[in-house]
Scaffold this motif. Structure first.
Motif, PDB file in Angstrom:
ATOM      1  N   TYR A 181      56.873  54.704   0.150  1.00 14.64           N
ATOM      2  CA  TYR A 181      55.640  54.043   1.410  1.00 14.64           C
ATOM      3  C   TYR A 181      55.122  53.778   1.709  1.00 14.64           C
ATOM      4  N   PHE A 190      53.837  57.244   2.862  1.00 13.75           N
ATOM      5  CA  PHE A 190      51.533  56.913   2.865  1.00 13.75           C
ATOM      6  C   PHE A 190      51.272  56.053   3.307  1.00 13.75           C
ATOM      7  N   ILE A 206      53.280  57.040  -6.554  1.00 16.83           N
ATOM      8  CA  ILE A 206      53.392  55.588  -6.298  1.00 16.83           C
ATOM      9  C   ILE A 206      53.197  55.003  -7.607  1.00 16.83           C
ATOM     10  N   HIS A 207      51.663  55.519  -8.334  1.00 14.94           N
ATOM     11  CA  HIS A 207      51.662  54.323  -9.410  1.00 14.94           C
ATOM     12  C   HIS A 207      52.291  54.829 -10.507  1.00 14.94           C
ATOM     13  N   ALA A 245      43.094  58.200 -14.328  1.00 15.13           N
ATOM     14  CA  ALA A 245      42.000  58.249 -13.475  1.00 15.13           C
ATOM     15  C   ALA A 245      41.844  58.280 -11.739  1.00 15.13           C
ATOM     16  N   LEU A 290      37.438  55.545 -12.445  1.00 13.11           N
ATOM     17  CA  LEU A 290      38.159  55.367 -11.374  1.00 13.11           C
ATOM     18  C   LEU A 290      38.316  54.165 -10.927  1.00 13.11           C
ATOM     19  N   VAL A 322      38.583  51.839 -13.814  1.00 17.51           N
ATOM     20  CA  VAL A 322      39.856  50.919 -14.126  1.00 17.51           C
ATOM     21  C   VAL A 322      40.267  49.744 -12.922  1.00 17.51           C
ATOM     22  N   LEU A 323      39.928  50.404 -12.042  1.00 11.96           N
ATOM     23  CA  LEU A 323      40.235  49.563 -10.726  1.00 11.96           C
ATOM     24  C   LEU A 323      39.718  48.423 -10.651  1.00 11.96           C
ATOM     25  N   ARG A 332      42.458  41.203 -13.360  1.00  7.59           N
ATOM     26  CA  ARG A 332      43.579  40.967 -13.999  1.00  7.59           C
ATOM     27  C   ARG A 332      44.826  40.370 -12.738  1.00  7.59           C
ATOM     28  N   PHE A 378      48.590  44.060  -2.680  1.00  4.36           N
ATOM     29  CA  PHE A 378      48.047  44.539  -3.688  1.00  4.36           C
ATOM     30  C   PHE A 378      46.215  44.371  -3.694  1.00  4.36           C
ATOM     31  N   ASN A 428      45.049  45.965  -0.522  1.00  2.04           N
ATOM     32  CA  ASN A 428      45.210  47.120  -1.119  1.00  2.04           C
ATOM     33  C   ASN A 428      43.745  47.291  -1.996  1.00  2.04           C
ATOM     34  N   LEU A 457      39.880  49.519  -1.085  1.00  2.00           N
ATOM     35  CA  LEU A 457      39.548  50.526  -2.186  1.00  2.00           C
ATOM     36  C   LEU A 457      38.178  50.465  -2.244  1.00  2.00           C
TER      37      LEU A 457
END
Ligand code: HEM
Lengths: 265, 419
Positions: A174, A177, A219-220, B89, B136, B139-140, B146, B158, B161, B165
């Motif tokens: 983390y 990154f 990470i995911h 993805a 990608l 899905v993103l 959600r 969250f 980011n 992106l």
């Protein structure tokens, strides 16, 4: 001070760190433990002294050539190893990082740079230092997390408990990154100033982005609790390969012959 | 897909809800396959739509995410925001970028090879790349809607980011068609109105640009040891260059060089150099070379040469000579006048790394006539117009702040007690 003085400092650092490594497993609260701390520090101080005085004598930040980035890598990875050793009592990690640092520093002894004070105009920018510093810090952390990954795999196949090591890898990924993200984005902001576009798929950019994607994957993948730690450990270990290509391999790739980032003398 | 019929039993198991890794990767595989097929059939890659089609696409995209997420409670919708789909993805996209990283781009041979037809020598505008990017982004997008509910700090990080992106990728790719990048070659005192794009198409800018002055700031000259055999500098293994400065002495290998004179603008007259006021002057230094053991061994002029003045080397022995390295620019800059009409003009100054914004264009200093070096009267500038740039920057700054949170918090505390 120039690279001509380097061997002296390298010798100092190597000797003191090797002495510290000999005392690696001495128990706390013993004289040897204190001695080890002193050795670690003196070795570290020697290489830091060299780095700073090189900076001063070059009259530019030493972030340009391959040897200079290797120097910083050695400085950062050893610093991280020392901090983590005292924070989480990880003697093996300390051994790894000092070994890696010495390896890189020794490479500089075998392949010294030519003496060079100049920077091309596009590199003379206020973005230059932050961009390179965050990248190198990012690489140092991510490289370190990958070493933990390799160690984790070893523990895994020996059927030892790896929960703690996984948590450590996660945290370091983390941090690394985040730094790598800064590096990419600072690079984009700077490229806009210097070359007119923020992203040109230059080979070095492409590979830095690939490194970023590899750790993003890790990470995911780690978000689901029940997932196999083995796969996660393999991902983080292999991500290191991408990182290394980005850093060193790039000069040899057929796709990179025109990169603005390939270092040459 | 009818060709999957023979494996019916397996298939029914494979596509059972909830979908996991296998389904996610199978879908990714077929997306890539479709992409490669389209590329083979249509050829020529993808052309991004320009304004206003691109903004329409983006809006439709967003509405579609929100509506579908709100209205349809199907397991597929749930799958679209799952980590499994995200992993597939990201992996797919990584594979495309890996191809980009390994295969030299833009390679054009006479006859198109298979990799050309598959779009692999032009990855970023190929159909398979577009497919992977769409996967990608979809899905993103579903992941974002959600999570667009509770606003705890963690959730905000969250969202910063992921939305950041999404914005960067969408604005950078769909916005690319609205970007203009032209270059102009300016000569001193000649107004120019036309610019070129990368395909050498010309454009009338509607305003005139004129170079008033071009200026190079140089690094001090350096001399090094050159092998007589092949005229290469001896630089390996710590070999170095000495900086020339009048009245100083430097050590190079076992030689001591004292710089008796230094002329920044010199012309050659017979065997000697002297200062000139004409254009085309080169840099020249009179150097005395001493060897520690045998005393003075050579003295004479060393010059880097220019288009008008010959270079000179100073022979030290059969093997080595002293040579001056070519001029290296420290920075270069142009003074430019822009004519909005015959009477109305504005002057501005640009240099590398310091673009200037003029009438909606960012103007960059990119080059000069390198043959002429310090005497160049040509300046190459680039004019860039990118209306989507502010949007991309918003995304970039969102990610920067989101990453700051990652840096601060890490994944979670390391439990030191429990081993
Ligand atoms: C800037 C790049 C990205 C960063 C820094 C990032 C980081 C993260 C982090 C830290 C989490 C866990 C956070 C939490 O649960 O609160 C997360 C979750 C997730 N991310 Fe990303 N991610 C990025 C890009 C992506 C991309 C490209 C995708 C998909 C294509 C994606 C899909 C997901 C999904 C599905 C989750 C799980 C969310 C949930 O279960 O609620 N992320 N990401």
């Amino acid at each position: 001070m120039t690279w001509l003085d380097y061997p002296t400092y390298l010798l100092l650092t190597s000797v003191f760190w090797l002495l510290a490594l000999v005392l690696l497993l001495t128990p706390k609260k013993s004289v040897f433990h204190t001695l080890k701390a002193v050795f670690l520090f003196v070795g570290w101080a020697a290489i830091i002294t060299f780095t700073i005085s090189l900076w001063i004598s070059l009259e530019r930040p030493p972030f340009r050539t391959l040897a200079e980035t290797r120097l910083w890598y050695g400085v950062f990875i050893s610093s991280i190893g020392i901090v983590l050793y005292y924070r989480w009592n990880q003697p093996l990690m300390l051994a790894y990082t000092l070994f890696m640092a010495l390896l890189f520093l020794f490479l500089n002894y075998l392949n010294p740079d030519t003496f060079d004070k100049t920077l091309m105009p596009a590199l003379q920018s206020p973005w230059f230092i932050p961009h390179v510093v965050v990248y190198i810090v990012g690489y140092a952390f991510l490289g370190f997390s990958s070493l933990i990954g390799v160690y984790g795999l070893y523990l895994y196949y020996k059927e030892k408990n790896i929960e703690r090591i996984m948590l450590m890898a996660d945290n370091i990924v983390y941090i690394g990154f985040a730094f790598l993200t800064f590096g990419l984005l600072f690079g984009a902001l700077w490229a806009k100033e210097a070359w007119g576009h923020y992203w040109t798929w230059d080979p070095k950019e492409t590979w830095a982005f690939l490194t970023w994607l590899a750790y993003l994957l890790y990470i995911h993948f780690r978000l689901k609790k029940k997932q196999s730690p083995k796969t996660a450990l393999w991902i983080v270990s292999l991500a290191f390969v991408v990182l290394l290509i980005c850093w060193f391999g790039i000069n040899y790739l057929p796709s990179a012959q025109s990169s603005v980032h390939v270092y040459s003398s | 897909m009818s060709q999957n019929k023979p494996e019916k039993r397996k298939k029914s198991k494979l596509w059972q809800f909830p979908w996991g890794y296998r389904e996610s990767f199978v879908i990714a595989f077929f997306l890539l396959l479709t992409g490669f097929l389209i590329e083979l059939l249509l050829g020529g890659g993808v052309r991004m739509p320009a304004w206003p089609v691109n903004i329409a696409i983006i809006l439709i995209f967003i509405i579609y995410f929100v509506l579908i997420h709100r209205m349809i409670k199907h397991p597929i919708v749930k799958w679209l925001s799952s980590t499994q789909a995200a992993i597939a993805a990201i992996t797919t996209f990584t594979v495309m970028v890996l191809l980009l990283g390994f295969i030299p781009q833009g390679a054009t041979s006479q006859e198109p090879r298979l990799i050309d037809s598959l779009g692999l020598t032009n990855v970023t505008s190929s159909w398979p790349y577009l497919m992977s990017a769409l996967y990608l982004l979809i899905v993103l997008g579903f992941t974002i809607v959600r999570r667009f509910r509770s606003f705890s700090i963690k959730n905000i990080a969250f969202l910063l980011n992921h939305i950041g992106l999404w914005i960067v990728v969408v604005a950078a790719s769909l916005g690319s068609a609205d970007m203009w990048k032209l270059s102009m070659q300016l000569e001193v005192n000649h107004p120019v109105m036309t610019a070129f794009d990368s395909h050498r198409n010309t454009y009338n800018m509607g305003f005139g640009m004129m170079l008033l002055d071009f200026d190079i700031e140089e690094y001090p000259p350096e001399v090094g040891l050159m092998r007589n055999a092949d005229y290469t500098l001896k630089l390996e293994k710590g070999g170095k260059l000495a900086t020339v400065e009048e009245g100083t002495t430097e050590i190079l290998d076992k030689y001591s060089l004292s710089f008796e004179r230094y002329l920044p603008y010199a012309q050659k007259y017979g065997d000697i150099y002297d200062t000139t006021s004409h254009r085309g002057g080169a840099r020249a230094a009179y150097i005395v070379v001493t060897d520690e053991s045998s005393g003075i061994i050579a003295e004479g002029w060393v010059a880097d040469g220019s288009y008008a003045v010959p270079a000179s080397y100073l022979m030290i022995n059969d093997e080595l000579s002293l040579a001056m390295t070519q001029l290296r620019p420290k920075k270069y800059s142009s003074d430019i006048r822009i004519y909005h009409s015959m009477e109305e003009y504005e002057d501005f100054h640009i240099e590398v790394n310091k673009p200037v914004s003029i009438g909606g264009w960012m103007v960059y200093q990119v080059g000069y006539d390198e043959q002429m070096g310090r005497w160049s009267e040509t300046s190459v500038i680039e004019l860039v117009r990118d209306p989507w740039l502010p949007v991309v920057y918003v995304g970039i700054f969102m990610i920067l702040f989101g990453s700051l949170y990652l840096l601060w918090m890490g994944k979670g505390r390391i439990k030191t007690k429990k081993a």
